[in-house]
Design a protein around this motif. Sequence first.
Motif, short mmCIF file in Angstrom:
data_model
loop_
_atom_site.label_atom_id
_atom_site.label_comp_id
_atom_site.label_asym_id
_atom_site.label_seq_id
_atom_site.Cartn_x
_atom_site.Cartn_y
_atom_site.Cartn_z
N LEU A 196 -10.01 1.16 5.05
CA LEU A 196 -9.94 0.10 4.62
C LEU A 196 -9.77 -0.70 5.19
CD1 LEU A 196 -6.08 0.98 3.34
CD2 LEU A 196 -7.30 0.03 1.70
N LEU A 220 -13.36 -2.54 4.79
CA LEU A 220 -13.14 -3.67 2.92
C LEU A 220 -13.21 -5.07 3.78
CD1 LEU A 220 -12.36 -1.00 0.48
CD2 LEU A 220 -14.55 -2.41 0.27
N GLN A 221 -11.36 -5.09 4.92
CA GLN A 221 -10.92 -5.90 5.85
C GLN A 221 -11.99 -6.89 6.05
OE1 GLN A 221 -7.74 -4.78 7.56
NE2 GLN A 221 -6.83 -4.34 5.64
N LEU A 224 -5.96 -5.84 -6.76
CA LEU A 224 -6.05 -4.08 -5.90
C LEU A 224 -7.16 -4.79 -5.01
CD1 LEU A 224 -5.95 -1.34 -8.01
CD2 LEU A 224 -4.73 -2.04 -6.40
N ALA A 257 -6.79 -4.51 -0.90
CA ALA A 257 -7.40 -3.80 -0.51
C ALA A 257 -7.77 -4.25 1.22
CB ALA A 257 -8.64 -3.18 -0.72
N THR A 258 -8.28 -5.95 1.22
CA THR A 258 -9.13 -6.27 2.03
C THR A 258 -8.30 -7.62 2.38
OG1 THR A 258 -9.92 -8.30 0.56
CG2 THR A 258 -10.78 -6.63 0.64
N LEU A 296 2.23 1.36 -3.18
CA LEU A 296 1.00 2.36 -4.17
C LEU A 296 1.00 4.06 -4.42
CD1 LEU A 296 -1.00 0.03 -4.65
CD2 LEU A 296 0.76 0.01 -6.30
N GLN A 297 0.98 4.17 -3.04
CA GLN A 297 0.62 5.42 -2.71
C GLN A 297 1.65 6.70 -2.41
OE1 GLN A 297 0.68 5.69 1.76
NE2 GLN A 297 -1.67 4.36 1.97
N ILE A 335 -10.80 12.89 -2.27
CA ILE A 335 -10.61 11.94 -3.22
C ILE A 335 -11.77 11.30 -3.88
CG2 ILE A 335 -8.30 10.87 -2.11
CD1 ILE A 335 -9.47 8.63 -1.11
N LYS A 350 -7.96 4.53 5.72
CA LYS A 350 -7.74 3.75 6.63
C LYS A 350 -8.82 3.12 6.81
CE LYS A 350 -4.51 2.06 10.24
NZ LYS A 350 -3.75 2.45 11.52
N LEU A 385 -10.93 1.81 -6.49
CA LEU A 385 -9.70 0.80 -5.55
C LEU A 385 -9.08 1.16 -5.75
CD1 LEU A 385 -11.08 -2.99 -5.17
CD2 LEU A 385 -11.41 -1.35 -3.33
N SER A 386 -8.87 1.91 -6.77
CA SER A 386 -6.91 2.41 -6.88
C SER A 386 -6.59 3.71 -6.05
CB SER A 386 -6.59 2.49 -8.24
OG SER A 386 -6.80 3.11 -9.34
N ALA A 416 -6.68 2.53 -2.78
CA ALA A 416 -5.21 1.94 -2.41
C ALA A 416 -3.80 2.96 -3.02
CB ALA A 416 -4.61 0.59 -3.41
N THR A 417 -3.96 3.95 -3.14
CA THR A 417 -3.07 4.87 -3.69
C THR A 417 -3.00 6.14 -2.51
OG1 THR A 417 -4.72 5.97 -5.25
CG2 THR A 417 -2.41 4.20 -6.00
N SER A 418 -3.72 6.66 -1.30
CA SER A 418 -4.59 7.34 -1.18
C SER A 418 -3.87 7.42 0.25
CB SER A 418 -5.73 8.47 -1.20
OG SER A 418 -5.80 8.04 -2.73
N ASP A 419 -3.13 8.46 0.79
CA ASP A 419 -2.65 8.16 2.25
C ASP A 419 -4.32 7.40 3.48
OD1 ASP A 419 0.33 8.73 2.09
OD2 ASP A 419 -0.82 11.16 1.93
N PHE A 420 -3.41 7.15 4.07
CA PHE A 420 -4.51 6.43 5.30
C PHE A 420 -5.17 7.35 6.31
CE2 PHE A 420 -0.79 2.45 6.23
CZ PHE A 420 -1.96 2.33 4.66
N LEU A 464 0.81 -0.79 0.13
CA LEU A 464 0.07 0.36 0.13
C LEU A 464 0.83 1.20 -0.09
CD1 LEU A 464 -2.86 -1.05 2.69
CD2 LEU A 464 -3.11 -0.24 -0.04
#
Lengths: 448, 448
Positions: free
Chosen positions: B153, B156-157, A184, A188-189, A156-157, B199, B150, B184-185, B188-192, A153
């Motif tokens: 995420l 999603l988990q 992805l 993410a999961t 990717l950031q 975004i 975060k 989803l990208s 996955a690419t943004s800060d927590f 992650l």
Amino acid sequence: MSNYNQLFDLLLHGSDEQLKVNLPFVYPSDILDILNDDQYSEEDIVSILVRLPNDMIGQLLDEEEQEDKYELLQRVQKNRHSAILEEMSSDELVDMIETIDDQSIVDDLLESLSEENKTEVSQLMSYAPESAGGIMASEFINLYDNKKVKQVLEYLQEIKDDVESHYALYVTDRQNTLKGVVSLSDIATSDFEVSIADIMNPNVISVHYSMDQEDVAKLFDKYNLPVIPVVNDHNQIIGIVTFDDIIEVITQEATADIHQMAGIDADERADSTVKETVQSRLPWLVINLFTAILSSSIVAYFSGTIAQVVALAALMPIVTGMGGNVGSQTYTFTIRSLAIGTIDDGNAMFVFNREMKAALINAAVISSLAFVLGAVIGQDLQIGMIVGASMLLSILFAAALGYLIPSILNRMKIDPAIASSVLVTTMTDSFGFLVFLGLATVFMRYLI
Amino acid sequence: MSNYNQLFDLLLHGSDEQLKVNLPFVYPSDILDILNDDQYSEEDIVSILVRLPNDMIGQLLDEEEQEDKYELLQRVQKNRHSAILEEMSSDELVDMIETIDDQSIVDDLLESLSEENKTEVSQLMSYAPESAGGIMASEFINLYDNKKVKQVLEYLQEIKDDVESHYALYVTDRQNTLKGVVSLSDIATSDFEVSIADIMNPNVISVHYSMDQEDVAKLFDKYNLPVIPVVNDHNQIIGIVTFDDIIEVITQEATADIHQMAGIDADERADSTVKETVQSRLPWLVINLFTAILSSSIVAYFSGTIAQVVALAALMPIVTGMGGNVGSQTYTFTIRSLAIGTIDDGNAMFVFNREMKAALINAAVISSLAFVLGAVIGQDLQIGMIVGASMLLSILFAAALGYLIPSILNRMKIDPAIASSVLVTTMTDSFGFLVFLGLATVFMRYLI
């Protein structure tokens, strides 16, 4: 942004700040619609292009139709070209280069690329255009399996801008050999501390760069994947094909088949020139004219019979026309089913049997009607019988050929869409005339 | 797993532990290939189905062809059905239910669903099958814009299993009104610590549930999106359409057009029965038989002329055949271009002009050849001139109709693929006979 005027205003008159804030949420296709809309002046369009940043122009070029990409690039200041080309997706860049006829322009373009990009593009240009290699992009994300989800992650950031419209990450060794795939959504999961090795799927659906694009499309359809990696002989990943490439392939291939069945070039377009249109269609018409001579000579051979029973001339087109219809129903169905893979070795016999049984029933119905028609138009019961009998035979003949000819061509690795219709039509026509006028001649003594 | 025998062994003979470990990495489509392969016994297939968990059987049912889903379900123990149906994707479940003719079975199936699922399925069944509502799934993930990356995420988990094959998350208010989209990208690419509000893209491409599936497909093609949300009149999100649905739609629509142009039902299949095939094709043949009477009566009307110059009978098929070819080239091109949207109001006049100019050139070439042919076969220069002149007129007439008829039908909101070919062919044929035999009659005195 469905309101184009609002978007136009933002692009042309919005402050730099407004443009910067809003642009990430604008779809390149919507900007393209504006650039390609005749209601806006060329001056305004050029001003808009001046204001757009290089990465957006790169996206516009990616999205623009292949034939129009280079024209769009030429409307942008020359000193930005090199930077813009770096922003383009490698496969779209290759598509653009392939439309330029002037080799010196191509050389200049290639010269202006970064070393890395130049190597990639030259490599891509070496693959057959309708193969996996020819439609793939070189931009993919790979990683090693000893990484943890959280590290991925963070990675990717860091490479953020390159991740957009990526749907899967590929696990490789240091030689780029493909070892697994992580979507992805897997990333993410999964818990942050899980290792990639534990969530990757080692059973990767991949294709060799030489695979025909139609077969690649069938794999997308089968597995419902958004992206499939392309590998070389050593199972090293060299690129990816995404679902949007495949949507284009499917549309293109269907258009090609439809065109070819009607005797026009696969790539004829609404904006083709008169010359291109003539080149696309005339050869086929000439072929048909010469095959028509065959039918014509058969009729000429029986001119004695026609001279004695002129009603035959009026009934001829009905018999051959119906053979033609059954032939085209059958070859069209067969060609399409072969193309989408619903007829294969497993069910070929079943389909042939079904076709012949259906043809027998259709022939029985149509021949009975034709018998009545022939008897009425020819004012003679015997003529009705000749029309009916030749119709029956023509329909069965047309159905058999309509199935067999595309199937045989397909087995010979010849695209059945190209040659089937002329072969089936010529043979069915000739057969129709022959059996109709032949029967009439044999039974002549009952007719006059 | 390209090695099917290995997969078969795992499924049938692998230990429970092996099955459990490997199954997450097996593609449902590969299992389906085994279940549908005649080389394996029904007994083995049933044993495999007994061993597979409900969620995998749900996935198999999702992937199986619509017509074969219910048959597959019936091979699984009845007491598992209810649990398996819960695992299916709502749109696939609806597709399956729609193939069942027996209403009491449908009622039983619906009865066995959870309340929530029952409501969803009944709702989905109320949309037109070829609309956005008819192809969408009800499973989507929505969230509120006050969440941080975060938190998303972690969410999603938590719902892990439901995230698979999701590519975007939808930001809504508490009434489900669509406010934005986050891919989803993006996540996955943004800060927590970034907030979703910052975004998300508020400019969501969405479709109303009543939109025709072909138009939905055009939006996918335009925007290259993997998923598009479906909304109701109040802009509340009610479902999603994904790229794999669209790949199916594009293939289906192309098949429908190809079939209809040749006079067979849109949904005829390789495994259709004899009865279905006859029902698909016979009506068209009967229509053609009756339109052929028109041509036939024209020829009959001129039987006096033919009786005097029998060579005309041999030349007739050449003239009308060529008109038919030009007509089918033109209507095929026009129908396909209308379907993929490359001919529209903006360029309709340009295309018509281009078609007519190309037809004029083709007609000039073909008529010259036909003149020679007519003069040779008819052994008379005058006959050559009549063949040439009528060919010229026939080709121009066919080209004009081949463009105009599909265009007019399209404007009248009638699918041009269905009726164009019979209309163009009938009129072109009749015109060809009329002009050829008419000219011959007028110039008769020079012929004999």
